[in-house]
Design a protein around this motif. Structure first.
Motif, PDB file in Angstrom:
ATOM      1  N   ASN A 255       8.212   4.470  -3.276  1.00  0.00           N
ATOM      2  CA  ASN A 255       8.914   4.846  -2.038  1.00  0.00           C
ATOM      3  C   ASN A 255      10.335   5.320  -2.285  1.00  0.00           C
TER       4      ASN A 255
ATOM      5  N   VAL B  13       0.831  -1.209   0.000  1.00  0.00           N
ATOM      6  CA  VAL B  13       0.000   0.000   0.000  1.00  0.00           C
ATOM      7  C   VAL B  13       0.863   1.255   0.000  1.00  0.00           C
ATOM      8  N   SER B  14       0.297   2.286  -0.586  1.00  0.00           N
ATOM      9  CA  SER B  14       0.886   3.615  -0.495  1.00  0.00           C
ATOM     10  C   SER B  14      -0.005   4.414   0.434  1.00  0.00           C
ATOM     11  N   GLY B  15       0.617   5.154   1.353  1.00  0.00           N
ATOM     12  CA  GLY B  15      -0.179   5.879   2.362  1.00  0.00           C
ATOM     13  C   GLY B  15       0.277   5.405   3.713  1.00  0.00           C
ATOM     14  N   SER B  16       0.228   6.284   4.686  1.00  0.00           N
ATOM     15  CA  SER B  16       0.852   6.007   5.970  1.00  0.00           C
ATOM     16  C   SER B  16      -0.186   5.756   7.070  1.00  0.00           C
TER      17      SER B  16
ATOM     18  N   LYS C 187       5.485  -0.456  -5.661  1.00  0.00           N
ATOM     19  CA  LYS C 187       5.613   0.137  -4.323  1.00  0.00           C
ATOM     20  C   LYS C 187       7.045   0.633  -4.087  1.00  0.00           C
TER      21      LYS C 187
ATOM     22  N   ASP D 290      13.152   0.147   2.155  1.00  0.00           N
ATOM     23  CA  ASP D 290      12.569   0.351   0.823  1.00  0.00           C
ATOM     24  C   ASP D 290      13.595   0.947  -0.155  1.00  0.00           C
TER      25      ASP D 290
ATOM     26  N   PHE E 181       5.606   6.509   9.707  1.00  0.00           N
ATOM     27  CA  PHE E 181       6.317   5.570   8.833  1.00  0.00           C
ATOM     28  C   PHE E 181       7.747   5.459   9.377  1.00  0.00           C
TER      29      PHE E 181
ATOM     30  N   MET F  83       9.708   8.878  -2.910  1.00  0.00           N
ATOM     31  CA  MET F  83       9.345   9.557  -1.659  1.00  0.00           C
ATOM     32  C   MET F  83      10.571   9.777  -0.759  1.00  0.00           C
TER      33      MET F  83
HETATM   34  O1  LIG Z   1       5.367   3.420   2.687  1.00  0.00           O
HETATM   35  C1  LIG Z   1       5.040   4.472   3.180  1.00  0.00           C
HETATM   36  C2  LIG Z   1       4.024   5.343   2.650  1.00  0.00           C
HETATM   37  O2  LIG Z   1       3.792   6.433   3.231  1.00  0.00           O
HETATM   38  O3  LIG Z   1       3.409   4.972   1.639  1.00  0.00           O
END
Ligand SMILES: O=CC(=O)O
Ligand SMILES: NC(=O)C1=CN([C@@H]2O[C@H](COP(=O)(O)OP(=O)(O)OC[C@H]3O[C@@H](n4cnc5c(N)ncnc54)[C@H](OP(=O)(O)O)[C@@H]3O)[C@@H](O)[C@H]2O)C=CC1
Length: 292
Positions: free
Chosen positions: A174, A120-123, A170, A239, A231, A177
């Protein structure tokens, strides 16, 4: 619908809680069993081992820290493989590399089970709010079966084809990011050291072409020196490491990501691995607020 959930860390706790709140029956397991207590208060039942959870449920979701954890939960005694059989599914939502995911997929399918990777993307906050972006790949029928759960945990699901594509997507996301977080940290320090107000920098960034939720969310807490983990930095460095290995495999030069990885390694060496990944700021920051 009875689903299993293995791994109740920052993400797994929030995701399984959402499933419970939306009417799913959830059987949970966590290596440190006491982390199951809060879920039980909200109606979950506890399985004593990963195998026990898988035996009870039609499909089981896992959200574990890294490749070593993902492999251990499947292959060790009383692990997922000891419970999986035809008609059952296993969905690994941990961030791992495609080699780990493929190894797990082959073992599950050899026992007649079906497998989906779905990082997943999102914390933490998107996990609590059911706003994750789900990057699934593997068995399409299992993906379709899991859509009601994905719709609760996430705001959008992608099906990306064969096993490995979710893991790779993913890692690419990351890698970007983690590189951005380092550029952002250097920008905050450069503003401060050259006599500018970092708060004003945040306001300027937010109005321009590189405005983004990460700068908006993390900027104020970074200036305060508050790195309460959403995170964990050790996972971001994992990652970066896995993304660099993917770059190596595909002969993609990634000098920016390599430098970012070094900064995250430095942060780990400073004892910041369990802090939020934004603590990488401390590797370049000279002024420390008294609250840090
Ligand atoms: O893997 C971390 C995120 O914020 O997505
Ligand atoms: N936090 C975030 O913002 C995001 C995280 N991710 C990814 O999701 C995954 C989980 O992240 P997060 O919840 O933050 O991590 P946490 O560190 O909070 O939780 C990790 C989980 O893995 C378990 N675990 C670790 N090692 C083992 C092992 N050897 N055997 C069994 N269980 C093990 C832990 O169990 P125990 O409690 O016993 O230690 C815990 O349940 C990671 O792959 C991460 O990269 C993806 C998107 C966002």
């Amino acid at each position: 619908m009875e689903v299993g959930f293995l791994g109740l860390g920052i993400m797994g706790k929030a995701m399984s809680m959402n499933l419970l709140k939306h009417g799913f029956k959830v059987t949970v397991w966590n290596r440190t069993l006491s982390k199951c207590d809060e879920l039980v208060e909200h109606g979950a039942t506890v399985g004593e081992t990963p195998a026990a959870v898988v035996k009870k449920c039609k499909y089981t979701i896992a959200m574990l820290s890294d490749p070593a954890a993902a492999l251990a939960v499947v292959f060790e005694k009383d692990g997922v493989l000891d419970g999986i059989c035809s008609g059952k599914g296993y969905i690994d939502m941990s961030t791992v590399d495609d080699e780990t995911s493929t190894k797990i997929s082959e073992a599950i399918t050899a026992k007649g089970g079906s497998f989906l990777e779905a990082p997943v993307s999102g914390s933490k906050k998107p996990a609590e709010d059911g706003q994750l972006v789900i990057l699934a790949a593997g068995e399409k029928a299992l993906y379709e079966e899991a859509i009601p759960a994905f719709d609760i945990m996430g705001k959008k699901s992608f099906f990306l084809g064969p096993v490995g594509n979710g893991a790779k997507m993913k890692l690419v996301v990351n890698m970007v990011m983690g590189s951005m977080m380092n550029a952002f940290s250097e920008g905050l320090e450069l503003a401060d050291k050259s006599g500018l107000d970092p708060q004003t920098l945040l306001a300027v960034l937010d109005l321009g072409a590189i405005s983004n939720p990460m700068f908006r969310l993390k900027g104020p807490t970074m200036i305060q020196g508050n790195y309460s983990p959403a995170f964990p930095l050790k996972h971001q460095q994992k990652d970066m490491r896995l993304a660099l290995a993917l770059g190596d495999e595909n002969a993609v030069p990634m000098p920016v990501a390599a430098a970012a990885n070094e900064a995250f390694k430095k942060a780990r060496s400073m004892g910041l691995g369990d802090k939020d990944f934004s603590a990488v700021y401390e590797t370049v920051r000279q002024f420390k607020p008294s609250s840090s």
